[in-house]
Design a protein around this motif. Structure first.
Motif: not given
Lengths: 124, 213
Positions: B198-213
């Motif tokens: 995603g990207s905030s309204l101010d233009g900051d990129i947001f990334l999340t990665l989650m792995v279950h094992y």
């Protein structure tokens, strides 16, 4: 003589009690495919291939498990509990007699019960 | 001291307010399950590794880095606890808390740091809402981070299918932002992997990665 006959009968029964089995477990609250990852992990030792033998029907909240050997209700409930869920009911599906059928064939062939109708039927 | 008491009251109040609506994925999962969870933004980077010993209790090691808060960086170890789980026919809700302790380092000082977390969520196959409050205690100070999410799934994914969500994320962090950070994002699940972009309204990129094992 009678004792020997009974013993022989019991010995002959052992392979039948240890046969593979298909169980359908109703587990409310499962809302995403990720729920299945935990359930497959808990039944890993009880099935041949967790990805093929532990299936999830999210619409009806049913986990179908084809086990290598019969599991008690208490064991199934404990494994589901370890996955973070609670069992509402367990239905045991008769093992097919056709030796050519694979576990996946059995799972696909067995139509999932309409749980809503079952619930309605239970109401007085 | 007065400011501290007012903040403490707000903290308690927000804890209770968040009990009904509820944030992200689950800090405690199935018995024997492990999770890697990384959140990346230009001014915020959180990396978590947890292992659930039971479906109610997990140990977690994490690292927080808040560039906007005096270049704060910490490394902590703690526990997550599933306080309560509500299972309904077509939905579930969860309430979690966590306590952690470790070492911090920022532009002006370093030393011991503590963190507590309260998180609650409610989800069905098509709707999802979650909220959390994190409190950071360090250097004789206390800072809060608030987060709230609301998500909608455009379709119901079955087993083995890609699950997609449209999510709106709201964040506020003492000192990091003077305004509320609003981040629309896309969230995907496939098998045991979850990722968000995603990207905030101010233009900051947001990334999340989650792995279950």
């Amino acid at each position: 003589m009678n004792k020997k006959m009974i013993l022989l009968f019991l010995i002959l029964c052992i392979p039948f009690t240890a046969l593979a089995e298909t169980v359908k477990v109703f587990v409310p609250g499962m809302v995403c495919p990720l729920c299945l990852v935990g359930i497959q992990k808990q039944f890993k030792k009880d099935v041949e291939n967790p990805k093929k033998d532990v299936l999830l029907d999210l619409e009806n909240k049913i986990v179908t498990i084809h086990t290598k050997k019969k599991l008690s209700d208490a064991a199934i409930k404990q494994k589901i509990k370890n996955s973070g869920y609670e069992v509402k009911s367990i239905e045991r599906v008769p093992t097919p007699t056709d030796p050519n059928e694979t576990p996946s064939d059995v799972l696909q062939k067995d139509a999932l019960p309409n749980l809503e109708k079952q619930e309605e039927a239970k109401k007085p | 001291m007065g400011v501290y008491n007012i903040r403490m009251k707000w903290y308690v109040l927000i804890h209770f307010l968040l009990l009904s609506p509820s944030i992200m994925a689950h800090p405690v999962i199935y018995k024997g399950g492990s999770v890697y969870w990384g959140t990346f933004m230009p001014q915020m980077n959180i990396q978590r590794l947890s292992h659930s010993f039971t479906p109610k209790l997990a140990i977690e090691a994490h690292s927080n880095r808040f560039q906007g808060v005096n270049d704060y960086q910490d490394y902590q170890l703690g526990i997550n606890w599933l306080v309560k789980k509500w299972l309904n026919q077509n939905s579930q809700a969860n309430l979690y808390t966590g306590v952690y302790a470790g070492y911090f380092d920022d532009a002006t000082s370093n030393g011991l740091t503590y963190q507590t977390m309260l998180m609650a969520d409610w989800e069905s196959r098509t709707l999802y809402t979650a909220g959390s409050v994190d409190a950071y205690f360090y250097d004789d100070d206390m800072k809060f981070r608030y987060s709230y999410r609301f998500g909608v799934a455009p379709y119901k994914a079955a087993m083995g299918e890609l699950q997609s969500w449209l999510v709106l994320k709201l964040d506020y962090f003492d000192d990091l932002n003077t305004d509320l950070m609003i981040t629309p994002m896309l969230r995907f699940f496939y098998n045991n992997v979850l990722w968000e972009m995603g990207s905030s309204l101010d233009g900051d990129i947001f990334l999340t990665l989650m792995v279950h094992y």
